[in-house]
Scaffold this motif. Structure first.
Motif, PDB file in Angstrom:
ATOM      1  N   PRO A  26       0.308 -23.014   7.921  1.00  0.00           N
ATOM      2  CA  PRO A  26      -0.105 -24.226   7.203  1.00  0.00           C
ATOM      3  C   PRO A  26      -0.170 -24.035   5.696  1.00  0.00           C
ATOM      4  CG  PRO A  26      -1.968 -23.253   8.376  1.00  0.00           C
ATOM      5  CD  PRO A  26      -0.745 -22.537   8.853  1.00  0.00           C
ATOM      6  N   SER A  27      -0.337 -22.785   5.247  1.00  0.00           N
ATOM      7  CA  SER A  27      -0.433 -22.499   3.821  1.00  0.00           C
ATOM      8  C   SER A  27       0.087 -21.088   3.563  1.00  0.00           C
ATOM      9  CB  SER A  27      -1.890 -22.609   3.353  1.00  0.00           C
ATOM     10  OG  SER A  27      -2.047 -22.049   2.053  1.00  0.00           O
ATOM     11  N   PRO A  28       0.685 -20.850   2.385  1.00  0.00           N
ATOM     12  CA  PRO A  28       1.112 -19.493   2.055  1.00  0.00           C
ATOM     13  C   PRO A  28      -0.019 -18.610   1.561  1.00  0.00           C
ATOM     14  CG  PRO A  28       1.638 -20.954   0.241  1.00  0.00           C
ATOM     15  CD  PRO A  28       1.064 -21.815   1.338  1.00  0.00           C
ATOM     16  N   ALA A  29      -1.217 -19.193   1.415  1.00  0.00           N
ATOM     17  CA  ALA A  29      -2.340 -18.466   0.822  1.00  0.00           C
ATOM     18  C   ALA A  29      -2.694 -17.216   1.608  1.00  0.00           C
ATOM     19  CB  ALA A  29      -3.557 -19.391   0.731  1.00  0.00           C
ATOM     20  N   THR A  30      -3.113 -16.201   0.896  1.00  0.00           N
ATOM     21  CA  THR A  30      -3.537 -14.947   1.495  1.00  0.00           C
ATOM     22  C   THR A  30      -4.633 -14.336   0.631  1.00  0.00           C
ATOM     23  OG1 THR A  30      -2.757 -12.804   2.325  1.00  0.00           O
ATOM     24  CG2 THR A  30      -1.839 -13.541   0.240  1.00  0.00           C
ATOM     25  N   GLN A  31      -5.447 -13.500   1.198  1.00  0.00           N
ATOM     26  CA  GLN A  31      -6.455 -12.807   0.411  1.00  0.00           C
ATOM     27  C   GLN A  31      -5.816 -11.636  -0.333  1.00  0.00           C
ATOM     28  OE1 GLN A  31     -10.330 -11.927   2.090  1.00  0.00           O
ATOM     29  NE2 GLN A  31      -9.995 -13.352   3.774  1.00  0.00           N
ATOM     30  N   VAL A  32      -6.280 -11.412  -1.551  1.00  0.00           N
ATOM     31  CA  VAL A  32      -5.811 -10.277  -2.342  1.00  0.00           C
ATOM     32  C   VAL A  32      -7.023  -9.468  -2.763  1.00  0.00           C
ATOM     33  CG1 VAL A  32      -4.547  -9.551  -4.394  1.00  0.00           C
ATOM     34  CG2 VAL A  32      -3.863 -11.630  -3.180  1.00  0.00           C
ATOM     35  N   HIS A  33      -7.073  -8.220  -2.350  1.00  0.00           N
ATOM     36  CA  HIS A  33      -8.197  -7.352  -2.686  1.00  0.00           C
ATOM     37  C   HIS A  33      -7.781  -6.367  -3.777  1.00  0.00           C
ATOM     38  CE1 HIS A  33     -10.384  -7.960   1.442  1.00  0.00           C
ATOM     39  NE2 HIS A  33     -10.206  -9.077   0.770  1.00  0.00           N
ATOM     40  N   THR A  34      -8.688  -6.120  -4.683  1.00  0.00           N
ATOM     41  CA  THR A  34      -8.430  -5.204  -5.788  1.00  0.00           C
ATOM     42  C   THR A  34      -9.100  -3.862  -5.536  1.00  0.00           C
ATOM     43  OG1 THR A  34      -8.270  -7.018  -7.374  1.00  0.00           O
ATOM     44  CG2 THR A  34      -8.724  -4.828  -8.267  1.00  0.00           C
ATOM     45  N   ILE A  35      -8.360  -2.792  -5.778  1.00  0.00           N
ATOM     46  CA  ILE A  35      -8.911  -1.440  -5.680  1.00  0.00           C
ATOM     47  C   ILE A  35      -8.877  -0.816  -7.065  1.00  0.00           C
ATOM     48  CG2 ILE A  35      -8.622   0.861  -4.699  1.00  0.00           C
ATOM     49  CD1 ILE A  35      -7.476  -0.398  -2.231  1.00  0.00           C
ATOM     50  N   SER A  36     -10.028  -0.389  -7.545  1.00  0.00           N
ATOM     51  CA  SER A  36     -10.142   0.244  -8.854  1.00  0.00           C
ATOM     52  C   SER A  36     -10.405   1.730  -8.680  1.00  0.00           C
ATOM     53  CB  SER A  36     -11.296  -0.375  -9.656  1.00  0.00           C
ATOM     54  OG  SER A  36     -11.121  -1.766  -9.786  1.00  0.00           O
ATOM     55  N   VAL A  37      -9.761   2.522  -9.509  1.00  0.00           N
ATOM     56  CA  VAL A  37      -9.983   3.962  -9.492  1.00  0.00           C
ATOM     57  C   VAL A  37     -11.003   4.290 -10.571  1.00  0.00           C
ATOM     58  CG1 VAL A  37      -8.916   6.231  -9.701  1.00  0.00           C
ATOM     59  CG2 VAL A  37      -7.614   4.320  -8.750  1.00  0.00           C
ATOM     60  N   LEU A  38     -12.071   4.950 -10.185  1.00  0.00           N
ATOM     61  CA  LEU A  38     -13.139   5.309 -11.120  1.00  0.00           C
ATOM     62  C   LEU A  38     -13.032   6.799 -11.430  1.00  0.00           C
ATOM     63  CD1 LEU A  38     -16.062   3.337  -9.411  1.00  0.00           C
ATOM     64  CD2 LEU A  38     -14.468   2.550 -11.166  1.00  0.00           C
ATOM     65  N   PRO A  39     -12.366   7.167 -12.510  1.00  0.00           N
ATOM     66  CA  PRO A  39     -12.106   8.594 -12.798  1.00  0.00           C
ATOM     67  C   PRO A  39     -13.363   9.432 -12.966  1.00  0.00           C
ATOM     68  CG  PRO A  39     -10.786   7.149 -14.186  1.00  0.00           C
ATOM     69  CD  PRO A  39     -11.801   6.285 -13.509  1.00  0.00           C
ATOM     70  N   SER A  40     -14.420   8.832 -13.482  1.00  0.00           N
ATOM     71  CA  SER A  40     -15.622   9.624 -13.751  1.00  0.00           C
ATOM     72  C   SER A  40     -16.225  10.196 -12.476  1.00  0.00           C
ATOM     73  CB  SER A  40     -16.666   8.768 -14.475  1.00  0.00           C
ATOM     74  OG  SER A  40     -17.018   7.647 -13.674  1.00  0.00           O
ATOM     75  N   ARG A  41     -16.038   9.463 -11.343  1.00  0.00           N
ATOM     76  CA  ARG A  41     -16.606   9.933 -10.075  1.00  0.00           C
ATOM     77  C   ARG A  41     -15.532  10.209  -9.030  1.00  0.00           C
ATOM     78  NH1 ARG A  41     -20.791   5.312  -8.700  1.00  0.00           N
ATOM     79  NH2 ARG A  41     -19.156   4.042  -9.660  1.00  0.00           N
ATOM     80  N   LEU A  42     -14.264  10.080  -9.454  1.00  0.00           N
ATOM     81  CA  LEU A  42     -13.138  10.307  -8.541  1.00  0.00           C
ATOM     82  C   LEU A  42     -13.308   9.490  -7.261  1.00  0.00           C
ATOM     83  CD1 LEU A  42     -12.626  14.158  -8.936  1.00  0.00           C
ATOM     84  CD2 LEU A  42     -11.410  12.300 -10.097  1.00  0.00           C
TER      85      LEU A  42
END
Length: 273
Positions: A26-42
């Motif tokens: 019914p829709s092309p919509a999808t969830q998009v999740h972001t992953i961030s890399v935190l270098p200070s704590r690996l």
């Protein structure tokens, strides 16, 4: 980052071509999740689409923390999802439009494609016939169980499966019976793509359509291109930011669809694994 007009067949733009297509989803919509890399704590930090949009998107370079996005097409449907559903998005409606009563396809014992065909055909009132490579499992699990629940499953020996086209055609002939007809999905698409009339014959005979392993079909590309059009409209990235799309691909259909969808979108590049 916005789509620029790209011409399809007959001088039409890709956008106009997609807008005239009938879709399964019914829709092309999808969830998009972001992953961030935190270098200070690996460590990795996770956020959802709403957070990314509220923070203005970007790849994280402005904060020093690299980021990447994951398209969660695994959440499209509780049983059959991911790129398998995307490839059926335009393919299944055109086959039903052409009067398909039955669809025959094949895959491995745990084929996600086979399960998707079984589930979505059942939802659309088309009888799914699934040829699975190998032997029946003592205890069906995963996609094998889903195929058994929604489709008419036949197990094929590895030697028989090695000749996929012959195997599919012979099985489709059996399904069609004496009065039915058999056609490959690509043949139907070549004849009827863009027609506005219903091509059902109304005599009650079976019209069996063969869909190749992995839905390797021209029409299957459109659902993936539709996804790219949707993603290009999101404010996930900066105006002049280049976007690299990374995808794992078996038959190659998803990778080709993403590459074609990225062509009219400035800054998008597709990489297949």
């Amino acid at each position: 980052m916005r789509p620029t007009p790209a011409l399809a067949a007959g001088g039409r733009t890709v956008a106009s071509f997609l807008s005239a297509t009938e879709w399964m989803l019914p829709s092309p919509a999808t969830q998009v999740h972001t992953i961030s890399v935190l270098p200070s704590r690996l460590e990795f930090a996770f956020s959802n689409l709403t957070t990314s949009l509220r923070n203005g998107g970007g790849n994280g370079s402005e904060t020093g923390n690299p980021k990447f996005q994951i398209v969660r097409d695994d959440l499209l449907h509780p049983l059959a999802n991911g790129n398998k559903a995307r490839k059926l998005d335009a393919l299944l409606p055109v086959l039903r439009h052409c009067g398909a009563t039955d669809i025959v396809t094949c895959g491995g014992c745990q084929s996600a494609h086979a399960a998707a065909v079984a589930v979505h055909c059942a939802e659309w009132g088309i009888r799914p016939h699934i040829l699975l490579r190998g032997e029946q499992l003592d205890v069906p699990t995963g996609y094998n169980l889903i195929s058994l629940m929604f489709g008419n499953v036949t197990y094929a020996s590895r030697s028989l499966y090695a000749q996929r086209d012959e195997m599919l055609y012979e099985h489709a002939i059996k399904v069609a019976g004496c009065s039915g007809t058999v056609m490959w999905a690509d043949e139907i698409i070549g004849k009827d793509l863009g027609l506005d009339e219903d091509t059902t014959d109304g005599n009650g005979s079976r019209k069996v359509m063969i869909v190749k392993e992995g839905a390797g079909s021209v029409q299957a590309l459109l659902g993936v291109m539709r996804l790219l059009e949707y993603l290009s409209g999101l404010t996930l990235f900066g105006k002049d930011e280049k976007v690299h799309i990374v995808v794992d691909s078996g038959t190659g259909t998803t990778a080709v669809g993403l590459a074609l969808g990225a062509t009219p979108v400035e800054g998008y590049r597709c990489y297949a694994c």
